[in-house]
Scaffold this motif. Structure first.
Motif, short mmCIF file in Angstrom:
data_model
loop_
_atom_site.label_atom_id
_atom_site.label_comp_id
_atom_site.label_asym_id
_atom_site.label_seq_id
_atom_site.Cartn_x
_atom_site.Cartn_y
_atom_site.Cartn_z
N SER A 193 23.40 20.31 -49.34
CA SER A 193 22.26 19.81 -49.08
C SER A 193 22.21 19.68 -47.61
CB SER A 193 21.93 18.49 -49.63
OG SER A 193 21.98 17.40 -49.15
N ASP A 194 23.16 19.15 -46.77
CA ASP A 194 23.16 19.37 -45.43
C ASP A 194 22.89 20.76 -44.90
OD1 ASP A 194 23.58 16.71 -45.50
OD2 ASP A 194 25.82 16.77 -44.64
N LEU A 195 23.36 21.63 -45.45
CA LEU A 195 23.41 22.93 -44.96
C LEU A 195 21.65 23.36 -45.13
CD1 LEU A 195 26.42 25.04 -46.10
CD2 LEU A 195 25.63 24.75 -43.83
N ASP A 196 21.25 23.05 -46.27
CA ASP A 196 19.92 23.50 -46.51
C ASP A 196 18.94 22.82 -45.54
OD1 ASP A 196 20.66 24.61 -48.76
OD2 ASP A 196 19.96 23.24 -50.14
N GLN A 197 19.24 21.67 -44.66
CA GLN A 197 18.49 21.11 -43.75
C GLN A 197 18.60 21.84 -42.48
OE1 GLN A 197 17.35 17.43 -44.54
NE2 GLN A 197 18.15 17.86 -46.56
N VAL A 198 19.44 22.74 -42.35
CA VAL A 198 19.77 23.25 -41.07
C VAL A 198 18.63 24.26 -40.69
CG1 VAL A 198 21.41 24.85 -39.69
CG2 VAL A 198 22.15 22.69 -41.03
N VAL B 295 16.88 27.72 -39.70
CA VAL B 295 17.56 29.04 -40.00
C VAL B 295 18.15 29.52 -38.96
CG1 VAL B 295 16.88 31.47 -40.76
CG2 VAL B 295 15.65 29.59 -42.06
N GLU B 296 17.62 29.40 -37.68
CA GLU B 296 18.34 30.09 -36.66
C GLU B 296 19.63 29.62 -36.34
OE1 GLU B 296 15.29 28.61 -36.80
OE2 GLU B 296 15.12 26.82 -35.43
N ASP B 297 19.79 28.36 -36.60
CA ASP B 297 21.03 27.52 -36.35
C ASP B 297 22.10 28.03 -37.48
OD1 ASP B 297 20.18 26.41 -34.18
OD2 ASP B 297 20.00 24.35 -35.35
N CYS B 298 21.89 28.61 -38.48
CA CYS B 298 22.72 28.93 -39.63
C CYS B 298 23.86 30.04 -39.29
CB CYS B 298 21.97 29.66 -40.68
SG CYS B 298 21.21 28.26 -41.79
N ALA B 299 23.31 31.12 -38.57
CA ALA B 299 24.10 32.24 -38.11
C ALA B 299 25.42 31.41 -37.23
CB ALA B 299 23.44 33.20 -37.35
N GLN B 300 24.89 30.68 -36.34
CA GLN B 300 25.85 29.80 -35.30
C GLN B 300 26.99 29.19 -36.37
OE1 GLN B 300 23.35 27.67 -32.70
NE2 GLN B 300 24.09 29.07 -30.90
N ILE B 301 26.41 28.31 -37.29
CA ILE B 301 27.54 27.61 -37.95
C ILE B 301 28.41 28.52 -38.82
CG2 ILE B 301 27.65 26.20 -40.29
CD1 ILE B 301 25.00 24.64 -39.11
N GLU B 302 27.87 29.81 -39.21
CA GLU B 302 28.64 30.53 -40.14
C GLU B 302 29.69 31.38 -39.31
OE1 GLU B 302 27.08 33.94 -42.25
OE2 GLU B 302 25.82 32.64 -43.22
N GLN B 303 29.47 31.56 -37.95
CA GLN B 303 30.27 32.03 -36.81
C GLN B 303 31.39 30.91 -36.62
OE1 GLN B 303 28.16 33.00 -33.42
NE2 GLN B 303 28.65 35.09 -33.41
N ALA B 304 31.21 29.72 -36.52
CA ALA B 304 32.03 28.68 -36.24
C ALA B 304 32.99 28.37 -37.39
CB ALA B 304 31.19 27.27 -36.01
N VAL B 305 32.16 28.37 -38.84
CA VAL B 305 33.15 28.31 -39.80
C VAL B 305 34.18 29.55 -39.83
CG1 VAL B 305 33.34 28.24 -42.00
CG2 VAL B 305 31.55 26.81 -40.92
N THR B 306 33.86 30.70 -39.70
CA THR B 306 34.75 31.94 -39.68
C THR B 306 35.95 31.72 -38.93
OG1 THR B 306 32.84 33.24 -40.42
CG2 THR B 306 34.86 34.48 -39.52
N LEU B 307 35.36 31.19 -37.64
CA LEU B 307 36.34 31.18 -36.51
C LEU B 307 37.70 30.05 -36.90
CD1 LEU B 307 36.09 32.53 -33.82
CD2 LEU B 307 35.69 30.21 -32.65
N VAL B 308 37.00 28.98 -37.30
CA VAL B 308 37.80 27.93 -37.80
C VAL B 308 38.85 28.02 -38.85
CG1 VAL B 308 37.73 25.75 -38.98
CG2 VAL B 308 36.07 25.94 -36.81
#
Ligand code: SF4
Length: 130
Positions: free
Chosen positions: A84-89, A91-104
């Motif tokens: 639900s937190d992700l749903d509030q993000v 759209v333009e920030d989603c790609a950045q989050i995905e990138q950060a998650v992949t890196l982590v």
């Protein structure tokens, strides 16, 4: 992630709660652990099914090994909250989050029953000049 001071000091080998992390106030998680939370939930449900079938064991052992409904509900709630937190993000920030998650995730292994502990921060204070 475990933040219990004595366990952190012992490098994750001194959990006073015998790794019942999901019910522990020192446990925290984030979006980078979402796949692990889902895998853990699937694992709990599988274990419960197996133990409810004709698995041979003494009653006390079966009872102790059986994942509790509280634990299952807790993982459900954590997954729901992260989603639900992700749903509030935006759209333009989603790609950045995905990138950060992949890196982590690339640099870490997660075991939900034995969470990693925070590493001590390096001493990066600049030397005094006066
Ligand atoms: S390892 Fe888990 S249960 Fe133990 S203190 Fe840390 S967060 Fe709590």
């Amino acid at each position: 992630m475990c933040r219990e001071p004595s366990n952190v000091a012992a490098g994750g080998h001194a959990c006073p709660l015998r790794f019942r992390c999901l019910g522990c106030e020192h446990f925290s998680t984030d979006v980078s652990c979402l796949p692990d939370l889902r895998a853990h939930l699937a694992d709990l449900l599988r274990s419960r099914e197996r133990l409810m079938s004709a698995f041979e064991a003494e009653e006390w052992a079966r009872t102790r090994a059986m994942p509790s409904q509280e634990e299952i509900s807790r993982v459900h709630r954590l997954i729901d909250r992260v989603c639900s937190d992700l749903d509030q993000v935006p759209v333009e920030d989603c790609a950045q989050i995905e990138q950060a998650v992949t890196l982590v995730r690339r640099s870490r292994t997660v075991h939900l029953d034995i969470p990693r502990v925070g590493r001590p921060l390096p001493d990066v204070r600049p030397p005094r000049t006066h």
